[in-house]
Design a protein around this motif. Sequence first.
Motif, PDB file in Angstrom:
ATOM      1  N   ALA A  55       5.322   5.396   8.388  1.00  0.00           N
ATOM      2  CA  ALA A  55       5.695   4.877   7.089  1.00  0.00           C
ATOM      3  C   ALA A  55       5.009   3.546   6.854  1.00  0.00           C
ATOM      4  O   ALA A  55       4.719   2.816   7.804  1.00  0.00           O
ATOM      5  N   GLU A  56       4.743   3.264   5.589  1.00  0.00           N
ATOM      6  CA  GLU A  56       4.269   1.936   5.227  1.00  0.00           C
ATOM      7  C   GLU A  56       5.434   1.170   4.631  1.00  0.00           C
ATOM      8  O   GLU A  56       6.109   1.666   3.715  1.00  0.00           O
ATOM      9  N   ALA A  57       5.688  -0.010   5.173  1.00  0.00           N
ATOM     10  CA  ALA A  57       6.758  -0.860   4.652  1.00  0.00           C
ATOM     11  C   ALA A  57       6.227  -1.631   3.451  1.00  0.00           C
ATOM     12  O   ALA A  57       5.183  -2.272   3.526  1.00  0.00           O
ATOM     13  N   VAL A 115       2.802  -2.537   8.416  1.00  0.00           N
ATOM     14  CA  VAL A 115       3.176  -3.745   7.676  1.00  0.00           C
ATOM     15  C   VAL A 115       1.914  -4.348   7.061  1.00  0.00           C
ATOM     16  O   VAL A 115       0.889  -4.470   7.734  1.00  0.00           O
ATOM     17  N   ASN A 116       1.980  -4.701   5.791  1.00  0.00           N
ATOM     18  CA  ASN A 116       0.850  -5.359   5.122  1.00  0.00           C
ATOM     19  C   ASN A 116       0.813  -6.836   5.481  1.00  0.00           C
ATOM     20  O   ASN A 116       1.831  -7.519   5.409  1.00  0.00           O
ATOM     21  N   VAL A 117      -0.357  -7.299   5.850  1.00  0.00           N
ATOM     22  CA  VAL A 117      -0.503  -8.704   6.227  1.00  0.00           C
ATOM     23  C   VAL A 117      -1.572  -9.329   5.342  1.00  0.00           C
ATOM     24  O   VAL A 117      -2.684  -8.807   5.250  1.00  0.00           O
ATOM     25  N   ALA A 234      -5.834   8.729   3.056  1.00  0.00           N
ATOM     26  CA  ALA A 234      -6.021   8.576   1.618  1.00  0.00           C
ATOM     27  C   ALA A 234      -4.736   8.016   1.020  1.00  0.00           C
ATOM     28  O   ALA A 234      -3.643   8.484   1.331  1.00  0.00           O
ATOM     29  N   GLU A 235      -4.850   6.996   0.173  1.00  0.00           N
ATOM     30  CA  GLU A 235      -3.645   6.475  -0.476  1.00  0.00           C
ATOM     31  C   GLU A 235      -3.605   6.889  -1.937  1.00  0.00           C
ATOM     32  O   GLU A 235      -4.630   7.167  -2.548  1.00  0.00           O
ATOM     33  N   GLY A 236      -2.407   6.945  -2.471  1.00  0.00           N
ATOM     34  CA  GLY A 236      -2.251   7.239  -3.894  1.00  0.00           C
ATOM     35  C   GLY A 236      -2.500   8.687  -4.249  1.00  0.00           C
ATOM     36  O   GLY A 236      -2.945   8.989  -5.360  1.00  0.00           O
TER      37      GLY A 236
HETATM   38 CA    CA Z   1      -1.164  -1.245   2.386  1.00  0.00          CA
END
Ligand code: CA
Length: 278
Positions: A55-57, A115-117, A234-236
């Motif tokens: 998962a992406e937080a 986690v996005n940094v 792939a995102e989105g």
């Molecule tokens: Ca991201």
Amino acid sequence: AKAAGRNALRFFDPQMQAQMSERVALEKDMRTGLQAGHFELYYQPKMVRGRITGAEALVRWRHPVKGFIPPSEFIPLAEQCGLILRLGQWVLRAACERLALWNAHPVLGQLSVAVNVSPREFHEASFVPQVLEALAGTGADARRLRLELTEGLLLQDVEDTIAKMVQLRGYGVGFALDDFGTGYSSLAYLKRLPLHELKIDQSFVRDVLTDPNDAVIARTIVALGTSLGLQVVAEGVETEAQRSFLERSGCHAWQGYLLSRPLPVPAFEDLVLEHAPD
Ligand code: CA
Ligand code: C2E
Ligand code: CA
Ligand code: CA
């Protein structure tokens, strides 16, 4: 004198002043909101070959008066005023707490959390010790934590960036290069970074079926990442047609509304358990 007059006029532009005080107010609210628990992490599933593997937080801000404020509005502001350092620490800690809570569960314990940094956080001297402290303080497994970095990071002190990544990598932390293709990264750096994952920016995914240029870019990123031994995500992804195009291009990992929007924890857990093989 005339030029100075014009400048003075611009400086006292009431619209600009309103914007300024709006920003100052938001900054103040962010500070108190961090303490008051107005921020929350949502989780968007990542699917790999039909299974949810992680998962992406994504941070959410519920402002007590203004309601929901999207990250696109407060992350840039937080980066400018430096609050991103405290927000980032909070996010890291919350994600590690979640990993630790899931750890003993037979299904949820298998998930990785990304986690996005932001570059500003990563370039802080205290970044590595803070990640280690979040892991140790919560008991989260470092091998389940993934940090998403953007190419903007490489604009500044590449050697320091690589050294920090290698250090965290040594503890088992994984890395993804986010929004790939939109930034400035030189391909020469790509092979020097200890990455696990390359994320195709959603701007290329959106029109992958209608814009031949985007299709070529997506396919090229898949080929590049795969040949470097990276997982390409792939995102989105919003439609089955996009997903199957990507699949045929060799991209077997994706995130997007086609499976799910980012969800609050209970809904995310339900979704993962529904998709779990028996
Ligand atoms: Ca991201
Ligand atoms: P990002 O890291 O590229 O995250 C992906 C964004 O795309 C998320 O927006 C997600 O909700 C959205 N998204 C996911 N699937 C789809 C889809 O199928 N279609 C469309 N149109 N959008 C989709 P969100 O949550 O609004 O976050 C926006 C950006 O804010 C993120 O972009 C990231 O750069 C930043 N951000 C979010 N949370 C954090 C955080 O905790 N720390 C930092 N530093 N940045 C964050
Ligand atoms: Ca992204
Ligand atoms: Ca983005």
